[in-house]
Design a protein around this motif. Structure first.
Motif, PDB file in Angstrom:
ATOM      1  N   GLN A 165       5.570   3.325   7.517  1.00 35.14           N
ATOM      2  CA  GLN A 165       4.558   3.284   6.468  1.00 35.14           C
ATOM      3  C   GLN A 165       4.319   1.859   6.004  1.00 35.14           C
ATOM      4  OE1 GLN A 165       6.561   6.163   4.021  1.00 35.14           O
ATOM      5  NE2 GLN A 165       7.419   4.599   2.679  1.00 35.14           N
ATOM      6  N   ALA A 166       3.125   1.648   5.466  1.00 28.71           N
ATOM      7  CA  ALA A 166       2.741   0.336   4.955  1.00 28.71           C
ATOM      8  C   ALA A 166       2.015   0.535   3.634  1.00 28.71           C
ATOM      9  CB  ALA A 166       1.832  -0.376   5.950  1.00 28.71           C
ATOM     10  N   LEU A 167       2.306  -0.338   2.682  1.00 27.36           N
ATOM     11  CA  LEU A 167       1.642  -0.330   1.383  1.00 27.36           C
ATOM     12  C   LEU A 167       0.677  -1.506   1.342  1.00 27.36           C
ATOM     13  CD1 LEU A 167       4.751   0.402  -0.848  1.00 27.36           C
ATOM     14  CD2 LEU A 167       2.967   2.010  -0.157  1.00 27.36           C
ATOM     15  N   ILE A 168      -0.618  -1.210   1.115  1.00 21.74           N
ATOM     16  CA  ILE A 168      -1.651  -2.243   1.220  1.00 21.74           C
ATOM     17  C   ILE A 168      -2.568  -2.175   0.002  1.00 21.74           C
ATOM     18  CG2 ILE A 168      -3.535  -3.155   2.631  1.00 21.74           C
ATOM     19  CD1 ILE A 168      -2.255  -1.695   5.041  1.00 21.74           C
ATOM     20  N   GLU A 169      -2.812  -3.333  -0.599  1.00 18.30           N
ATOM     21  CA  GLU A 169      -3.709  -3.390  -1.756  1.00 18.30           C
ATOM     22  C   GLU A 169      -5.128  -3.030  -1.340  1.00 18.30           C
ATOM     23  OE1 GLU A 169      -3.486  -6.829  -4.274  1.00 18.30           O
ATOM     24  OE2 GLU A 169      -1.307  -6.941  -4.079  1.00 18.30           O
TER      25      GLU A 169
END
Length: 184
Positions: free
Chosen positions: A133-137
């Motif tokens: 998973q990746a958290l992206i603004e």
């Protein structure tokens, strides 16, 4: 994550390797750049000692088995131009978060696409991850495109998820499952 020796990943143009203390000046170069750090979650670095601390953190997460962060180098050179790797590794749940950054003089060259593909492959094949998973603004459209190109799907918006420089940021959650692609 049972690695004893830090793994080296090789692609057509890149060698992804352990970031060492002697790489601090190179790391500081891009982690002190406001444009590179705009969506990183911390302020741009102002002293090379901060880069040394970051490199120490890379080593700690590897030693503790909670992550692995590779320095990105062009083949035939030793200069670290960015990094990519896993953090928040949860062996029990076969998942990890992935993150990356690259010196801006290498943006839009396909380097991060190549590096991320190698890291994702390693995660599914060697770490036996089910989920990355990746958290992206929301404003970081370049990263959204990068991860979508790798097959990541946007799952939803995490409202006021992270506090950065005194402000709460929303973040999109992106994920890729081992079942989504073949990694043979």
């Amino acid at each position: 994550m049972e690695e004893k020796e830090f793994p080296v990943l090789e692609t057509e143009r890149l060698l992804l390797r352990e970031v060492k203390p002697e790489d601090a000046t190179s790391v500081f170069h891009y982690l002190s750049d406001e444009e590179v750090m705009e969506y990183y979650g911390i302020s741009p670095m102002t002293d090379v000692r901060e880069a040394e601390e970051e490199i120490g953190w890379y080593r700690r997460i590897f030693d503790e088995g909670t992550g692995i962060r590779w320095g990105i180098t062009l083949k035939g050179t030793s200069k670290v131009i960015g990094s990519c790797g896993f953090l928040q590794y949860e062996e029990r749940h076969a998942r990890s978060e992935v993150g990356a950054e690259l010196a801006k003089e290498y943006w839009r060259s396909g380097i991060m696409t190549e590096a991320l593909a190698a890291v994702v492959h390693y995660g599914f094949k060697k770490m036996a991850l089910m989920r990355i998973q990746a958290l992206i603004e929301p404003d970081n459209t370049a990263s959204q495109k990068l991860f979508e190109k790798q097959g990541f799907m946007q799952e939803g918006l995490l409202r006021k998820y992270e506090k950065v420089n005194g402000e709460f940021d929303d973040l999109y959650m992106y994920s890729l499952l081992r079942d989504d692609r073949s990694f043979e």
